[in-house]
Design a protein around this motif. Structure first.
Motif, short mmCIF file in Angstrom:
data_model
loop_
_atom_site.label_atom_id
_atom_site.label_comp_id
_atom_site.label_asym_id
_atom_site.label_seq_id
_atom_site.Cartn_x
_atom_site.Cartn_y
_atom_site.Cartn_z
N ALA A 42 -3.60 -1.17 7.30
CA ALA A 42 -3.75 -2.26 8.28
C ALA A 42 -3.77 -3.63 7.61
N GLN A 43 -4.24 -3.68 6.37
CA GLN A 43 -4.35 -4.96 5.66
C GLN A 43 -3.16 -5.23 4.74
N ALA A 44 -2.22 -4.31 4.69
CA ALA A 44 -1.07 -4.45 3.79
C ALA A 44 0.01 -5.34 4.38
N ASP A 45 0.76 -5.99 3.50
CA ASP A 45 1.97 -6.70 3.93
C ASP A 45 3.12 -5.72 4.05
N PHE A 46 3.11 -4.70 3.18
CA PHE A 46 4.15 -3.68 3.19
C PHE A 46 3.51 -2.32 2.90
N VAL A 47 4.06 -1.26 3.52
CA VAL A 47 3.58 0.11 3.27
C VAL A 47 4.76 0.94 2.78
N VAL A 60 0.85 -1.19 0.00
CA VAL A 60 0.00 0.00 0.00
C VAL A 60 0.89 1.24 0.00
N VAL A 61 0.62 2.13 -0.94
CA VAL A 61 1.34 3.40 -1.03
C VAL A 61 0.52 4.43 -0.26
N SER A 62 1.17 5.13 0.65
CA SER A 62 0.43 6.01 1.55
C SER A 62 1.21 7.30 1.81
N ALA A 63 0.47 8.34 2.16
CA ALA A 63 1.05 9.62 2.55
C ALA A 63 0.10 10.26 3.55
N PRO A 64 0.57 11.24 4.32
CA PRO A 64 -0.33 11.91 5.26
C PRO A 64 -1.53 12.52 4.55
N ALA A 65 -2.66 12.59 5.23
CA ALA A 65 -3.91 13.06 4.62
C ALA A 65 -3.79 14.46 4.02
N GLN A 66 -3.06 15.35 4.68
CA GLN A 66 -2.92 16.71 4.15
C GLN A 66 -2.11 16.73 2.86
#
Length: 205
Positions: free
Chosen positions: A173-178, A135-141
């Motif tokens: 939460a469901q990712a193996d890697f972030v 999962v690729v993620s960044a802060p909401a802002q």
């Protein structure tokens, strides 16, 4: 699942909410020599000039196609916010994407690792079709700032898109890697390189 004795590549599902940097990360995997199946790219090709899906889409959504392929603005206006029409469109597109993905796997059968770049991996049940999930993620802002810089994007559209997507925290939460894209490009690249190294080592154990 066990990676031992596998007869096909390890399939890494790459996903992330809008404007989280998924396409950028997909490019980083490609730069490292990992084959990437881009579901959105395939759909655009099928809906482009002479695309294989034009007749079926025009039949269900009259006036939404032309010499240049699907009029994305017109089709988008027809399905945006209408779950039934969106489901109808997906019933046309999804089987074609599955076929293209199978052809991709056949072409890269000898690769140790491949990536399926699927925006709605969780939302559409694609998680069961991959071996590991990134999962690729960044802060909401950061996400909000990126989205609102896009042409034609409004706060209202952004909120409607978010409503159709699983919350970022739930995906993580469901990712193996972030992979965190709220950092510098160099740091993100390093995280992708480390992940590829880790998976490659595991495959050779």
């Amino acid at each position: 699942m066990s990676d031992a004795g596998k007869t096909r590549p390890l399939i890494l599902g790459l996903t992330g909410s809008i404007a989280m940097g998924k396409s950028t990360v997909a490019g980083m995997f490609e730069a490292l020599g990992v084959p990437v199946f881009d579901a959105d790219f395939e759909v655009r090709a099928m809906q482009g000039p002479g695309g294989s899906l034009l007749a079926a889409i025009e039949a269900k959504f009259p006036g939404s196609t032309g010499p240049g392929g699907v009029d994305r603005q017109q089709l988008g206006a027809l399905v945006f916010g209408d779950r039934d029409k969106l489901a109808l469109l997906e019933s046309i597109v999804h089987p074609a994407v599955v076929e293209a993905r199978e052809q991709f796997l056949y072409r890269h059968a000898n690769a140790p690792l491949v990536v399926f770049d699927i925006p709605l991996l969780f939302e559409k049940g694609g998680a069961k079709e991959v071996d590991r999930i990134v999962v690729v993620s960044a802060p909401a802002q950061v996400q909000r700032d990126r989205v609102l810089q896009r042409d034609g994007m409004t706060e209202e559209k952004f909120q409607q898109i978010l409503a159709l997507q699983m919350p970022d925290a739930q995906k993580r939460a469901q990712a193996d890697f972030v992979i965190d894209t709220g950092t510098s490009l160099e740091e993100t690249e390093k995280a992708v390189e480390e992940l590829v190294e880790k998976l490659s080592e595991r495959l050779h154990e």
